[in-house]
Write an enzyme that holds these catalytic residues in place. Structure first.
Site, PDB file in Angstrom:
ATOM      1  N   LYS A  11       0.835  -1.211   0.000  1.00  0.00           N
ATOM      2  CA  LYS A  11       0.000   0.000   0.000  1.00  0.00           C
ATOM      3  C   LYS A  11       0.872   1.264   0.000  1.00  0.00           C
ATOM      4  CE  LYS A  11      -3.849  -2.261   2.508  1.00  0.00           C
ATOM      5  NZ  LYS A  11      -4.737  -2.147   3.705  1.00  0.00           N
ATOM      6  N   PHE A  59     -15.606   3.906   7.766  1.00  0.00           N
ATOM      7  CA  PHE A  59     -14.238   4.292   7.412  1.00  0.00           C
ATOM      8  C   PHE A  59     -13.966   4.200   5.910  1.00  0.00           C
ATOM      9  CE2 PHE A  59     -14.208  -0.209   8.712  1.00  0.00           C
ATOM     10  CZ  PHE A  59     -13.653  -0.815   7.592  1.00  0.00           C
ATOM     11  N   THR A  98      -5.566  -7.585  10.681  1.00  0.00           N
ATOM     12  CA  THR A  98      -5.919  -6.311  10.048  1.00  0.00           C
ATOM     13  C   THR A  98      -5.510  -5.121  10.917  1.00  0.00           C
ATOM     14  OG1 THR A  98      -7.817  -7.418   9.034  1.00  0.00           O
ATOM     15  CG2 THR A  98      -7.840  -5.011   9.059  1.00  0.00           C
ATOM     16  N   ARG A 109       2.431  -6.691   9.299  1.00  0.00           N
ATOM     17  CA  ARG A 109       1.620  -5.598   9.848  1.00  0.00           C
ATOM     18  C   ARG A 109       2.014  -5.280  11.283  1.00  0.00           C
ATOM     19  NH1 ARG A 109      -4.256  -7.523   7.473  1.00  0.00           N
ATOM     20  NH2 ARG A 109      -4.219  -6.311   5.537  1.00  0.00           N
ATOM     21  N   ASN A 123      -1.797  -0.412   7.428  1.00  0.00           N
ATOM     22  CA  ASN A 123      -1.167  -1.714   7.693  1.00  0.00           C
ATOM     23  C   ASN A 123      -0.303  -2.238   6.539  1.00  0.00           C
ATOM     24  OD1 ASN A 123      -3.287  -2.286   6.022  1.00  0.00           O
ATOM     25  ND2 ASN A 123      -4.486  -3.403   7.547  1.00  0.00           N
ATOM     26  N   HIS A 126      -1.890  -5.391   1.564  1.00  0.00           N
ATOM     27  CA  HIS A 126      -3.157  -6.105   1.379  1.00  0.00           C
ATOM     28  C   HIS A 126      -2.840  -7.522   0.929  1.00  0.00           C
ATOM     29  CE1 HIS A 126      -7.141  -7.268   0.003  1.00  0.00           C
ATOM     30  NE2 HIS A 126      -6.516  -7.780  -1.046  1.00  0.00           N
TER      31      HIS A 126
HETATM   32  N1  UDP Z   1      -9.699  -1.023   7.851  1.00  0.00           N
HETATM   33  C1  UDP Z   1      -9.694   0.007   8.767  1.00  0.00           C
HETATM   34  N2  UDP Z   1     -10.474  -0.098   9.881  1.00  0.00           N
HETATM   35  C2  UDP Z   1     -11.234  -1.195  10.143  1.00  0.00           C
HETATM   36  C3  UDP Z   1     -11.241  -2.250   9.206  1.00  0.00           C
HETATM   37  C4  UDP Z   1     -10.460  -2.133   8.074  1.00  0.00           C
HETATM   38  O1  UDP Z   1      -9.005   0.992   8.564  1.00  0.00           O
HETATM   39  O2  UDP Z   1     -11.919  -1.231  11.175  1.00  0.00           O
HETATM   40  C5  UDP Z   1      -8.880  -0.906   6.625  1.00  0.00           C
HETATM   41  C6  UDP Z   1      -7.523  -1.624   6.762  1.00  0.00           C
HETATM   42  O3  UDP Z   1      -6.533  -0.858   6.069  1.00  0.00           O
HETATM   43  C7  UDP Z   1      -7.795  -2.955   6.065  1.00  0.00           C
HETATM   44  C8  UDP Z   1      -8.745  -2.529   4.945  1.00  0.00           C
HETATM   45  O4  UDP Z   1      -9.560  -1.520   5.541  1.00  0.00           O
HETATM   46  O5  UDP Z   1      -6.610  -3.554   5.608  1.00  0.00           O
HETATM   47  C9  UDP Z   1      -9.638  -3.650   4.417  1.00  0.00           C
HETATM   48  O6  UDP Z   1     -10.372  -4.210   5.475  1.00  0.00           O
HETATM   49  P1  UDP Z   1     -10.551  -5.782   5.629  1.00  0.00           P
HETATM   50  O7  UDP Z   1     -11.545  -5.997   6.725  1.00  0.00           O
HETATM   51  O8  UDP Z   1     -10.830  -6.388   4.299  1.00  0.00           O
HETATM   52  O9  UDP Z   1      -9.123  -6.238   6.201  1.00  0.00           O
HETATM   53  P2  UDP Z   1      -7.914  -7.036   5.501  1.00  0.00           P
HETATM   54  O10 UDP Z   1      -8.517  -8.065   4.574  1.00  0.00           O
HETATM   55  O11 UDP Z   1      -7.083  -6.020   4.769  1.00  0.00           O
HETATM   56  O12 UDP Z   1      -7.165  -7.646   6.643  1.00  0.00           O
HETATM   57 MG    MG Z   2     -10.075  -8.036   3.222  1.00  0.00          MG
END
Ligand code: UDP
Ligand code: MG
Length: 168
Positions: A11, A59, A98, A109, A123, A126
Site C-alpha cells: 500500500k 471508514f 488487520t 503488519r 497496515n 493487502h
Molecule cells: N480497515 C480500517 N479499519 C477497520 C477495518 C479495516 O481501517 O476497522 C482498513 C484496513 O486498512 C484494512 C482494509 O480496511 O486492511 C480492508 O479491510 P478488511 O476488513 O478487508 O481487512 P484485511 O482483509 O485487509 O485484513
Molecule cells: Mg479483506
C-alpha cells in the site's frame, strides 16, 4: 493443499516509508513464486471496486483516500501475484491481523503497521483472504498477459476500435 494464487498489494504507506524491499524480503520467506508484479496508480474507481464489500463501513471514504495515496501524497502501490502451495494462507499469516495493534509483532503488519488518529489501520499490505477473493482481485488488478502463468480461463477478442498507445 493445492497450489493457489494470491494478490498482494504493498500500500502507499509501504512505498512512502521505503519499506518495499523489507516487505518483499519478508514475503520471500514463504518460498512462493512471484508470477506478476506492477506499480499501479490507483484510481478512485479501482479503489471502490477493490473495497466494494466495505462500501457501507464508516471508514470507507478514509480507506479510499488511503489506497489511492491521498493520505500519503504518493499515488503508487506495488501489486503482485504470488503462486504456490497454500499461497493464500501462507501470505495471510505472514501479513498478520488487520489491526496492526493486534497483529503479532513479528508479522509484516505487526512490524510496520500503525493506527492513524482518524482510526484508519495503516497496515502496509493487502493480501487476499480466500480463493474466490483472490480470483476476483487478481482479475481486477491484472490482465491475462501481465501474469506468467495461465491462472484462469481466457477468451480471445478482436478490438480494432480500441485506442491504445505505442512508443512514438
Ligand atoms: N480497515 C480500517 N479499519 C477497520 C477495518 C479495516 O481501517 O476497522 C482498513 C484496513 O486498512 C484494512 C482494509 O480496511 O486492511 C480492508 O479491510 P478488511 O476488513 O478487508 O481487512 P484485511 O482483509 O485487509 O485484513
Ligand atoms: Mg479483506
Amino acid at each position: 493443499m493445492a497450489e493457489q494464487a494470491t494478490l498482494v498489494i504493498i500500500k502507499p504507506d509501504g512505498l512512502k516509508k521505503s519499506l518495499t524491499g523489507n516487505i518483499l524480503t519478508r514475503l520471500s520467506e514463504t518460498r512462493l513464486k512471484i508470477v506478476a508484479a506492477k506499480v499501479v496508480r490507483v484510481s478512485r474507481e479501482l479503489a471502490e471496486k477493490h473495497y466494494a464489500h466495505l462500501a457501507k463501513k464508516p471508514f470507507f471514504e478514509e480507506l479510499v483516500r488511503y489506497i489511492t495515496g491521498d493520505l500519503h501524497g504518493d499515488n503508487r502501490v506495488l501489486a503482485l501475484v504470488y503462486w504456490g502451495e497454500n499461497a493464500i494462507g501462507k501470505i495471510h499469516d505472514l501479513a498478520g491481523a488487520t489491526n496492526p495493534e493486534q497483529a503479532v509483532p513479528t508479522t509484516i503488519r505487526g512490524q510496520y503497521g500503525r493506527i492513524l488518529t482518524s482510526g484508519v489501520f495503516e497496515n502496509v499490505i493487502h493480501t487476499s483472504s480466500e480463493p474466490e477473493e483472490a480470483e476476483r482481485e487478481i482479475k481486477l488488478w491484472f490482465e491475462p498477459h501481465d501474469i506468467v502463468l495461465d491462472l484462469y480461463p481466457v477468451r480471445e477478442v478482436l478490438t480494432p476500435e480500441r485506442k491504445s498507445q505505442v512508443w512514438a
